[in-house]
Design an enzyme around this catalytic site. Structure first.
Site, PDB file in Angstrom:
ATOM      1  N   GLY A   1       0.901  -1.145  -0.019  1.00 46.95           N
ATOM      2  CA  GLY A   1       0.224  -0.094   0.160  1.00 46.95           C
ATOM      3  C   GLY A   1       0.715   1.224   0.054  1.00 46.95           C
TER       4      GLY A   1
ATOM      5  N   GLY B   1       0.957   5.423   1.599  1.00 46.22           N
ATOM      6  CA  GLY B   1       0.242   6.483   2.420  1.00 46.22           C
ATOM      7  C   GLY B   1       0.782   7.724   2.237  1.00 46.22           C
TER       8      GLY B   1
ATOM      9  N   GLY C   1       4.858   7.421   2.168  1.00 47.56           N
ATOM     10  CA  GLY C   1       5.612   6.474   1.537  1.00 47.56           C
ATOM     11  C   GLY C   1       4.835   5.291   1.192  1.00 47.56           C
ATOM     12  N   GLU C   2       5.633   4.108   1.219  1.00 45.12           N
ATOM     13  CA  GLU C   2       5.018   2.819   0.615  1.00 45.12           C
ATOM     14  C   GLU C   2       5.415   1.763   1.758  1.00 45.12           C
ATOM     15  OE1 GLU C   2       4.979   3.577  -4.049  1.00 45.12           O
ATOM     16  OE2 GLU C   2       7.066   3.163  -3.087  1.00 45.12           O
ATOM     17  N   ALA C   3       4.643   0.565   1.545  1.00 46.26           N
ATOM     18  CA  ALA C   3       4.918  -0.542   2.061  1.00 46.26           C
ATOM     19  C   ALA C   3       4.910  -1.758   1.142  1.00 46.26           C
ATOM     20  CB  ALA C   3       3.566  -0.877   3.221  1.00 46.26           C
TER      21      ALA C   3
ATOM     22  N   LYS D   1       8.522  -0.966   5.277  1.00 41.36           N
ATOM     23  CA  LYS D   1       7.867   0.297   5.180  1.00 41.36           C
ATOM     24  C   LYS D   1       8.920   1.469   4.695  1.00 41.36           C
ATOM     25  CE  LYS D   1       4.992   3.438   7.870  1.00 41.36           C
ATOM     26  NZ  LYS D   1       4.585   3.634   9.400  1.00 41.36           N
TER      27      LYS D   1
ATOM     28  N   ASP E   1      -3.013   5.776  17.581  1.00 45.54           N
ATOM     29  CA  ASP E   1      -3.618   5.810  16.502  1.00 45.54           C
ATOM     30  C   ASP E   1      -4.185   4.514  16.101  1.00 45.54           C
ATOM     31  OD1 ASP E   1      -4.753   6.435  13.954  1.00 45.54           O
ATOM     32  OD2 ASP E   1      -2.648   5.797  12.823  1.00 45.54           O
TER      33      ASP E   1
END
Length: 179
Positions: free
Chosen positions: A37, A39, A42-44, A59, A154
Site C-alpha cells: 500500500g 500512504g 511512503g509505501e509498504a 515500510k 492511532d
C-alpha cells in the site's frame, strides 16, 4: 543527522550499501516482492530476506516530504517498535536510512491483512468468539505498549494486522509517543 531528531542512533547507508540492503533486483539483503500500500509519507512492501527466504514487510518512508515534526514521529516509531517484544505487536527486525530521502523499517509480515479490509470485504463473518479473542489480544498488546511507557495514539482497524494463524497484531506506530 537522523540521530539528532529522536535520540536514536539509526544506521545510515549510502550508494552501493543502500542498494545492497533493499531493492528490486539481486543482490540485496531484502528483495521487494509486491507493494502492500501507499500512504502520505511512503509505501509498504512485502519483501523476502535473502539469507533465509523469510517473508517480511518493509515500510519505506520519504523523509524529503516530511516536516521536522513528522521526521521525529518516524524515528519514534522505530524506537517504539524496537522496544516491544510481544505476540500482539508487529515485530521489528531492523531499519536503515537509505539516503537523505528514504528510510526503511523491516518488520514482521502479518499474512492475513488488516482488520479494516477484512471487515470491508465481508466475505467471512466474524464470530462473537473470534471478535472476543481479537479484543483480548489487542488489550494485551496495548498493555505491553503502555508498560513500556508508550502510547500508540492511532489504534484503528487499519492498524490491526491479522495472521492466518489467528493472531491480531498492532502496528503502525507512526503517531506514537514515549512518556
Amino acid at each position: 543527522g537522523a540521530s539528532d531528531l529522536a535520540g536514536v542512533e539509526v544506521p545510515r547507508a549510502n550508494g552501493d550499501a543502500a542498494a545492497l540492503f533493499f531493492g528490486d533486483v539481486l543482490p540485496c539483503k531484502y528483495l521487494k516482492k509486491k507493494i502492500l500500500g501507499r500512504g502520505a509519507f511512503g509505501e509498504a512492501f512485502v519483501v523476502e530476506r535473502q539469507t533465509d527466504k523469510k517473508i517480511l514487510a518493509a515500510k519505506v518512508m520519504d523523509l524529503s516530504s516530511m516536516s521536522q515534526k513528522d521526521r521525529k514521529y518516524a524515528y519514534t516509531e522505530i524506537r517504539c517498535l524496537a522496544s516491544c517484544n510481544h505476540f500482539g505487536v508487529v515485530q521489528y527486525v531492523e531499519d536503515i536510512v537509505m539516503d537523505e530521502q528514504r528510510m526503511v523499517i523491516i518488520m514482521e509480515f502479518a499474512d492475513g491483512g488488516d482488520l479494516h479490509n477484512f471487515i470491508k470485504r465481508g466475505t467471512t463473518p466474524l464470530s462473537e468468539r473470534a471478535a472476543g479473542l481479537y479484543f483480548v489480544q489487542l488489550m494485551l498488546a496495548i498493555n505491553h505498549v503502555h508498560d513500556r511507557r508508550m502510547i500508540h495514539r492511532d489504534v484503528k482497524s487499519a492498524n490491526l494486522f491479522l495472521t492466518r494463524g489467528g493472531l491480531m497484531k498492532i502496528g503502525d506506530f507512526g503517531f506514537s509517543q514515549v512518556y
